[in-house]
Scaffold this motif. Sequence first.
Motif, PDB file in Angstrom:
ATOM      1  N   TYR A  74       0.834  -1.208   0.000  1.00 32.97           N
ATOM      2  CA  TYR A  74       0.000   0.000   0.000  1.00 32.97           C
ATOM      3  C   TYR A  74       0.868   1.258   0.000  1.00 32.97           C
TER       4      TYR A  74
ATOM      5  N   CYS B  44       0.772   3.697  -3.130  1.00 28.82           N
ATOM      6  CA  CYS B  44      -0.034   4.892  -2.864  1.00 28.82           C
ATOM      7  C   CYS B  44       0.797   6.097  -2.416  1.00 28.82           C
TER       8      CYS B  44
ATOM      9  N   ILE C 149      -8.292  -3.429   3.381  1.00 30.51           N
ATOM     10  CA  ILE C 149      -8.183  -1.965   3.374  1.00 30.51           C
ATOM     11  C   ILE C 149      -6.995  -1.523   2.523  1.00 30.51           C
ATOM     12  N   SER C 150      -5.864  -2.206   2.680  1.00 30.75           N
ATOM     13  CA  SER C 150      -4.675  -1.863   1.894  1.00 30.75           C
ATOM     14  C   SER C 150      -4.949  -1.979   0.409  1.00 30.75           C
ATOM     15  N   TYR C 151      -5.612  -3.069   0.019  1.00 30.38           N
ATOM     16  CA  TYR C 151      -5.857  -3.278  -1.407  1.00 30.38           C
ATOM     17  C   TYR C 151      -6.974  -2.399  -1.956  1.00 30.38           C
ATOM     18  N   ALA C 152      -7.870  -1.931  -1.116  1.00 34.05           N
ATOM     19  CA  ALA C 152      -8.876  -0.968  -1.568  1.00 34.05           C
ATOM     20  C   ALA C 152      -8.190   0.328  -1.997  1.00 34.05           C
ATOM     21  N   TYR C 153      -7.232   0.783  -1.188  1.00 34.16           N
ATOM     22  CA  TYR C 153      -6.467   1.984  -1.542  1.00 34.16           C
ATOM     23  C   TYR C 153      -5.561   1.726  -2.744  1.00 34.16           C
ATOM     24  N   ILE C 154      -4.973   0.526  -2.798  1.00 37.26           N
ATOM     25  CA  ILE C 154      -4.106   0.180  -3.927  1.00 37.26           C
ATOM     26  C   ILE C 154      -4.892   0.184  -5.230  1.00 37.26           C
TER      27      ILE C 154
ATOM     28  N   ALA D  69      -7.666   1.767  -5.908  1.00 29.51           N
ATOM     29  CA  ALA D  69      -8.028   3.143  -6.255  1.00 29.51           C
ATOM     30  C   ALA D  69      -6.844   3.881  -6.883  1.00 29.51           C
ATOM     31  N   ALA D  70      -5.648   3.653  -6.332  1.00 28.67           N
ATOM     32  CA  ALA D  70      -4.448   4.303  -6.873  1.00 28.67           C
ATOM     33  C   ALA D  70      -4.122   3.780  -8.265  1.00 28.67           C
TER      34      ALA D  70
END
Length: 313
Positions: free
Chosen positions: A123, A127, A216-221, A223-224
Motif C-alpha cells: 500500500y 499509494c 483496506i490496503s488493497y482498496a487503496y491500492i 483506487a491508486a
Amino acid sequence: MGQTNVTSWRDFVFLGFSSSGELQLLLFALFLSLYLVTLTSNVFIIIAIRLDSHLHTPMYLFLSFLSFSETCYTLGIIPRMLSGLAGGDQAISYVGCAAQMFFSASWACTNCFLLAAMGFDRYVAICAPLHYASRMNPTLCAQLVITSFLTGYLFGLGMTLVIFHLSFCSSHEIQHFFCDTPPVLSLACGDTGPSELKIFILSLLVLLVSFFFITISYAYILAAILRIPSAEGQKKAFSTCASHLTVVIIHYGCASFVYLRPKASYSLEIDQLIAMTYTVVTPLLNPIVYSLRNRAVQTALRNAFRGRLLGKG
C-alpha cells in the motif's frame, strides 16, 4: 458416567494415513521430495536476502521472515508425518501433541499477520511512493515483524489452552497426521460447545483482523492503480501485488475452510486434503510465486552460489 481424562494415557495415535495401505511409501516419497524442495527454497531465499544488500528493503525483509515462519511451521509437522508414513511409531505423547498444536497454530497465525504487514508495505509503495523510504523505516518494519510474531504466539497459546483444558474419553486415536485443533477437539467428551465457540472466535479474530487490514490496503491500492492513466502503468503497478494476492487467497481460503466450520461438518478425507495443501503445498508455493519468479531474488541466488563456488575454488 465418569470421564477418563487424557492425561491417564501415555500417547495419542495418528491414523491419518492408516487407510492408505500400499500407497504409504509412494506418499512418503512424494511428500519427502516436496518437503526438501520447500525447505531448500525457503532457506535459500533467507540466505540470498541476507547476503545481497540490494534486497535489504522492507518488502524483502518481510519476505525473509515469512520464509522463516513457513520453514518453522513445516519443521513442526512434516518430519513427524514422514516418519509415520515410513512405518515409524504413530504415537505422540500428550505433551508432545500439545506442543505440536501450540507451535503449528502459532506459526500459522504469525503467517496471517506477516501477510497483513506485507499488504501494508505494498500500500505504501504504490499509494505513497515518494514517502516509502521514510514511512517504511527500519523501526516500523521491526515493530511490524515483532508484533506479528508475538500476536501469533499469543493466539496459538490461547487455542492450545482451550483444547487441552478439555477431558478426553473413549478414544485417543487422532484421525489426522498432526495435532490440529479440529481433529483433537473431536476426541473430547462432554459438552464441547463452549470450547468450540472459543476456538471459532480466536480463529475468526486472527483471520478477520489480518484480512481486514489486507482488504483496506488493497482498496487503496486499487483506487491508486485506477488513477494511473496508461494501461501499461496499471499493469506494472498491479504486477507488484500479484504474488502477494496469490499467496493470500490460498492461505486464507484453506484456513477459513478448516477453522471456521462447525464441528459437525468435519470430514476426514476433505480435512486431510486441505491440511496437506496448507502444510505441504502452500509453503512450497510461497517461494515459487513470491520469490523465485522475482528477478532480483534470482540474481541474488546466482550471486550467492557463484560466490560460494569461487570461495571453494
